[in-house]
Design a protein around this motif. Structure first.
Motif, short mmCIF file in Angstrom:
data_model
loop_
_atom_site.label_atom_id
_atom_site.label_comp_id
_atom_site.label_asym_id
_atom_site.label_seq_id
_atom_site.Cartn_x
_atom_site.Cartn_y
_atom_site.Cartn_z
N ASP A 15 0.81 -1.21 0.00
CA ASP A 15 0.00 0.00 0.00
C ASP A 15 0.85 1.27 0.00
OD1 ASP A 15 -2.34 -1.47 0.02
OD2 ASP A 15 -2.44 -1.51 2.22
N LYS A 16 1.99 1.23 0.70
CA LYS A 16 2.84 2.41 0.81
C LYS A 16 4.28 2.04 0.45
CE LYS A 16 0.00 4.61 4.38
NZ LYS A 16 -0.02 5.19 5.74
N PRO A 17 4.58 1.99 -0.87
CA PRO A 17 5.90 1.52 -1.29
C PRO A 17 7.00 2.56 -1.21
CG PRO A 17 4.57 2.02 -3.19
CD PRO A 17 3.69 2.22 -2.00
N VAL A 18 6.66 3.82 -0.93
CA VAL A 18 7.67 4.88 -0.93
C VAL A 18 7.72 5.56 0.43
CG1 VAL A 18 8.37 7.08 -1.94
CG2 VAL A 18 7.44 5.29 -3.40
N TRP A 19 8.92 5.66 0.99
CA TRP A 19 9.14 6.34 2.27
C TRP A 19 9.71 7.73 1.98
CZ3 TRP A 19 13.99 7.63 4.59
CH2 TRP A 19 13.89 8.08 5.91
N HIS A 20 9.22 8.74 2.71
CA HIS A 20 9.61 10.12 2.48
C HIS A 20 10.23 10.71 3.74
CE1 HIS A 20 8.37 14.45 2.93
NE2 HIS A 20 9.18 14.50 1.91
N CYS A 21 11.31 11.43 3.55
CA CYS A 21 11.96 12.12 4.68
C CYS A 21 12.43 13.48 4.20
CB CYS A 21 13.15 11.30 5.19
SG CYS A 21 14.04 12.11 6.54
N SER A 22 12.16 14.52 4.99
CA SER A 22 12.58 15.87 4.65
C SER A 22 13.84 16.22 5.45
CB SER A 22 11.46 16.86 4.96
OG SER A 22 11.86 18.18 4.64
N ILE A 23 14.81 16.78 4.77
CA ILE A 23 16.06 17.20 5.40
C ILE A 23 16.22 18.70 5.15
CG2 ILE A 23 18.56 16.84 5.52
CD1 ILE A 23 18.09 14.16 4.06
N HIS A 24 16.46 19.47 6.20
CA HIS A 24 16.60 20.91 6.00
C HIS A 24 17.62 21.47 6.97
CE1 HIS A 24 14.25 21.96 9.66
NE2 HIS A 24 13.59 20.85 9.37
N ASN A 25 18.17 22.61 6.60
CA ASN A 25 19.06 23.31 7.51
C ASN A 25 18.27 24.36 8.29
OD1 ASN A 25 18.62 25.29 5.64
ND2 ASN A 25 20.74 25.43 4.92
N HIS A 26 18.96 25.06 9.19
CA HIS A 26 18.31 26.08 9.99
C HIS A 26 18.10 27.33 9.14
CE1 HIS A 26 17.73 29.07 13.22
NE2 HIS A 26 17.28 28.04 13.91
N GLN A 36 26.44 20.45 -2.83
CA GLN A 36 26.57 20.12 -1.42
C GLN A 36 25.33 19.38 -0.91
OE1 GLN A 36 27.87 23.38 0.99
NE2 GLN A 36 27.95 22.18 2.88
N TRP A 37 24.15 19.79 -1.38
CA TRP A 37 22.94 19.06 -1.00
C TRP A 37 22.98 17.63 -1.53
CZ3 TRP A 37 20.10 19.60 2.87
CH2 TRP A 37 19.66 20.83 3.34
N ALA A 38 23.53 17.45 -2.73
CA ALA A 38 23.65 16.09 -3.28
C ALA A 38 24.54 15.23 -2.40
CB ALA A 38 24.19 16.16 -4.70
N GLN A 39 25.65 15.81 -1.92
CA GLN A 39 26.54 15.07 -1.03
C GLN A 39 25.85 14.73 0.29
OE1 GLN A 39 29.81 17.84 -0.81
NE2 GLN A 39 30.70 17.17 -2.75
N ILE A 40 25.05 15.67 0.79
CA ILE A 40 24.31 15.44 2.03
C ILE A 40 23.30 14.29 1.83
CG2 ILE A 40 22.58 16.43 3.59
CD1 ILE A 40 24.02 19.13 3.18
N ARG A 70 15.06 32.18 0.27
CA ARG A 70 14.23 32.42 1.44
C ARG A 70 12.86 32.99 1.07
NH1 ARG A 70 17.88 29.78 3.12
NH2 ARG A 70 19.08 30.11 5.04
N ALA A 71 12.72 33.50 -0.15
CA ALA A 71 11.44 34.06 -0.55
C ALA A 71 10.39 32.98 -0.74
CB ALA A 71 11.59 34.85 -1.85
N SER A 72 10.80 31.80 -1.21
CA SER A 72 9.83 30.74 -1.49
C SER A 72 9.66 29.77 -0.33
CB SER A 72 10.25 29.95 -2.73
OG SER A 72 11.52 29.36 -2.53
N ALA A 73 10.53 29.78 0.64
CA ALA A 73 10.42 28.86 1.78
C ALA A 73 11.23 29.41 2.94
CB ALA A 73 10.92 27.47 1.40
N PRO A 74 10.84 29.09 4.17
CA PRO A 74 11.55 29.61 5.33
C PRO A 74 12.91 28.99 5.53
CG PRO A 74 9.83 28.10 6.02
CD PRO A 74 9.64 28.32 4.55
N ASP A 75 13.19 27.85 4.90
CA ASP A 75 14.50 27.25 5.04
C ASP A 75 14.88 26.52 3.76
OD1 ASP A 75 12.92 25.01 5.09
OD2 ASP A 75 13.13 24.68 7.25
N ASP A 76 16.13 26.16 3.68
CA ASP A 76 16.69 25.48 2.52
C ASP A 76 16.60 23.99 2.80
OD1 ASP A 76 17.95 25.24 0.10
OD2 ASP A 76 19.96 25.48 0.91
N ARG A 77 15.96 23.21 1.90
CA ARG A 77 15.70 21.83 2.26
C ARG A 77 15.62 20.93 1.03
NH1 ARG A 77 11.04 24.55 1.82
NH2 ARG A 77 9.13 23.48 1.18
N ILE A 78 15.73 19.64 1.28
CA ILE A 78 15.50 18.64 0.25
C ILE A 78 14.54 17.59 0.82
CG2 ILE A 78 17.71 18.90 -0.92
CD1 ILE A 78 18.67 16.40 0.56
#
Length: 207
Positions: A15-26, A36-40, A70-78
């Motif tokens: 039913d749920k074959p994909v797991w999602h995790c958000s990674i962001h800096n401060h 650098q995000w790719a390396q992270i 920062r205009a489109s989101a409060p933090d930088d994230r993947i």
């Protein structure tokens, strides 16, 4: 979602074959470049034990950058999406050997086949989620494409030109063996000779 398609095309998909995790800096941290995000992302997948760095036979995953200012989101994230788990790879069995065995099975079947026009590509340089082998099959009735991935996993799409109203059929199997791959190919050849689509293929979902 693209990562779900190989799973949904298989038998008894979860039913749920994909797991999602958000990674962001401060929010006070500086913006990071894509490299650098790719390396992270690679370090994250390795660090949590999902996909050891450099192991192309591990689970499929992709990282998507959501914001770079920062205009489109409060933090930088993947966002990291992890797809279907593939079978464990015994240490004594390099994944290259299995891919070559499957490629040899494709080649042997293609050489013996007289019903179709065939195009066999491989072994391919396949970083990450890219295919290792590709076989295109064109007949008077059936057109199909088989794509092999590390795992090993095969994705198949097929279309009957004599029944365009049926649309595209898709299917796939994980932990594929040369004998099973040959069996699947023979079942596709039977469609060219008048049989129904095999039960491991099903109509592609509409989006």
């Amino acid at each position: 979602m693209l990562l779900e398609q190989p799973v949904l095309a298989g038998n008894n998909p979860p039913d749920k074959p994909v797991w999602h995790c958000s990674i962001h800096n401060h929010r006070d941290d500086p913006l990071l470049p894509d490299q650098q995000w790719a390396q992270i992302a690679v370090a994250f997948a390795d660090g949590v034990g999902l996909a050891p760095a450099g192991d192309r036979a591990s689970v499929r995953w992709v990282a998507v950058r959501h914001a770079d200012d920062r205009a489109s989101a409060p933090d930088d994230r993947i966002a990291t999406f992890v797809g279907m788990p593939l079978r464990d790879q015994p240490a004594q069995e390099p994944f290259e050997s299995r891919d070559l065995e499957l490629g040899a099975a494709l080649g042997a079947w293609s050489e013996a086949q007289t019903l179709f026009q065939l195009e066999l590509l491989g072994p391919l340089d396949a970083p990450g989620m890219d295919p290792t082998w590709l076989l295109r099959v064109v007949g008077h009735v059936l057109q199909a494409e088989l794509v092999l991935f590390y795992g090993p996993h095969v994705d198949v799409s097929a279309f009957r030109s004599t029944r365009p109203e049926d649309g595209l059929y898709v299917g796939g199997e994980t932990d594929i063996t040369p004998s099973r791959l040959t069996e699947m190919l023979d079942e596709l050849a039977a469609v060219e000779e008048g049989d129904a689509m095999p039960n491991w293929l099903r109509p592609a979902p509409d989006y």
